[in-house]
Design a protein around this motif. Sequence first.
Motif, mmCIF file in Angstrom:
data_model
loop_
_atom_site.group_PDB
_atom_site.id
_atom_site.type_symbol
_atom_site.label_atom_id
_atom_site.label_comp_id
_atom_site.label_asym_id
_atom_site.label_seq_id
_atom_site.Cartn_x
_atom_site.Cartn_y
_atom_site.Cartn_z
ATOM 1 N N GLN A 267 -2.962 1.206 -10.181
ATOM 2 C CA GLN A 267 -3.072 2.643 -9.940
ATOM 3 C C GLN A 267 -3.044 3.434 -11.244
ATOM 4 O O GLN A 267 -3.630 4.517 -11.349
ATOM 5 C CB GLN A 267 -1.913 3.110 -9.045
ATOM 6 N N ILE B 103 4.012 -5.053 -5.607
ATOM 7 C CA ILE B 103 4.058 -3.594 -5.721
ATOM 8 C C ILE B 103 3.907 -3.174 -7.177
ATOM 9 O O ILE B 103 3.190 -2.222 -7.499
ATOM 10 C CB ILE B 103 5.381 -3.063 -5.126
ATOM 11 N N GLN C 104 0.825 -1.206 0.000
ATOM 12 C CA GLN C 104 0.000 0.000 0.000
ATOM 13 C C GLN C 104 0.864 1.263 0.000
ATOM 14 O O GLN C 104 0.628 2.202 -0.765
ATOM 15 C CB GLN C 104 -0.912 -0.008 1.224
ATOM 16 N N ARG C 105 1.883 1.278 0.821
ATOM 17 C CA ARG C 105 2.730 2.470 0.928
ATOM 18 C C ARG C 105 3.535 2.715 -0.347
ATOM 19 O O ARG C 105 3.669 3.845 -0.801
ATOM 20 C CB ARG C 105 3.686 2.324 2.107
ATOM 21 N N GLU C 106 4.070 1.647 -0.930
ATOM 22 C CA GLU C 106 4.949 1.790 -2.084
ATOM 23 C C GLU C 106 4.202 2.057 -3.386
ATOM 24 O O GLU C 106 4.793 2.533 -4.350
ATOM 25 C CB GLU C 106 5.806 0.530 -2.243
ATOM 26 N N SER C 107 2.909 1.751 -3.419
ATOM 27 C CA SER C 107 2.143 1.917 -4.659
ATOM 28 C C SER C 107 1.067 2.980 -4.581
ATOM 29 O O SER C 107 0.631 3.498 -5.606
ATOM 30 C CB SER C 107 1.490 0.583 -5.053
ATOM 31 N N GLY C 108 0.603 3.286 -3.361
ATOM 32 C CA GLY C 108 -0.502 4.220 -3.214
ATOM 33 C C GLY C 108 -1.862 3.583 -3.401
ATOM 34 O O GLY C 108 -2.885 4.264 -3.386
ATOM 35 N N ILE C 109 -1.904 2.260 -3.553
ATOM 36 C CA ILE C 109 -3.165 1.547 -3.747
ATOM 37 C C ILE C 109 -3.933 1.489 -2.432
ATOM 38 O O ILE C 109 -3.365 1.647 -1.355
ATOM 39 C CB ILE C 109 -2.894 0.126 -4.295
ATOM 40 N N GLY C 110 -5.232 1.252 -2.520
ATOM 41 C CA GLY C 110 -6.064 1.160 -1.330
ATOM 42 C C GLY C 110 -5.805 -0.101 -0.526
ATOM 43 O O GLY C 110 -5.259 -1.088 -1.047
ATOM 44 N N ARG D 224 0.943 -0.864 -8.707
ATOM 45 C CA ARG D 224 1.210 0.379 -9.436
ATOM 46 C C ARG D 224 0.539 0.373 -10.808
ATOM 47 O O ARG D 224 0.059 1.413 -11.279
ATOM 48 C CB ARG D 224 2.711 0.570 -9.564
ATOM 49 N N HIS E 186 -10.750 -1.177 -6.419
ATOM 50 C CA HIS E 186 -9.654 -0.211 -6.666
ATOM 51 C C HIS E 186 -9.682 0.930 -5.627
ATOM 52 O O HIS E 186 -9.297 2.036 -5.923
ATOM 53 C CB HIS E 186 -9.770 0.400 -8.073
#
Length: 277
Positions: free
Chosen positions: A236, A229, A191-197, A233, A276
């Motif tokens: 995303q 990851i 989640q942190r490295e990709s910004g995904i939920g 991404r 998503h």
Amino acid sequence: MPPPNAAIDISSPATERPFYHAVGNEERVFAAAFRQQLPVLLKGPTGCGKTRFVEAMAHEMGRPLITVACHDDLTTADLVGRFLLRGGETEWVDGPLTRAVREGAICYLDEVVEARQDTTVVLHPLADHRRTLPIERLGETLSAAAGFCLVVSYNPGYQSVLKDLKDSTRQRMVAIQFDYPHQDVERMIVQRESGIGPHVAEDLVRLAQAIRRLDGAGLREVSSTRVLIAAARLAQAGLSLREAAEAAIIAPLTDDHAVGASLRQLVDVYLAGQRHD
């Protein structure tokens, strides 16, 4: 200018610590080894965070990091250095290992067993109490500067008997075992490295765990945190989760049609919701 065969990356200490989430005592073990001038061996599967760990530790220790991607054609000269012709004159050029020894940098040899064993033997005097590097072509022996640390990594599960680390090399080093992180930690990392939920990250981690449980499925490697990851991404960037999983997880893991079909069945099970958020 690096020697021709050396795929290297040289970086100064980052102003911000590279993100790495400790899962055990690995940071304390590395720090103790660094203080005692002991070399470090990182063992663990592909994509589990070994390289990021070294980057974070270089920041913590305040040392430059010189990374060498080892391969079959890597020679001793690629690590130590060689004479090159420049402007009609012969000039000595340090290899990445020699540069690290002179500057007191951390030298990270990634997948060290990919290099020939006659190449890695040059590490032995650096990896014991001597902390020296003989340079035969120059007729001199360098003593490692303060702050120098030798770090090597490899994936024990992937290597053949012919590509294993020599016992004489292993026993000179402090070993740290790595593995894929616990489900909750891995979800947080994805989640942190990709910004995904969080729900998508959870689904991807559950898929990875299912793939890792496969026994005798014809896979040389299983799904790493790194590929999760990458899939996140891609999602995303607008791909569906199935598309992202195909491109970042299934296709890199296998070329076998039957194995790919089995992996796609797992994708259908674990990514059915295609959330998503």
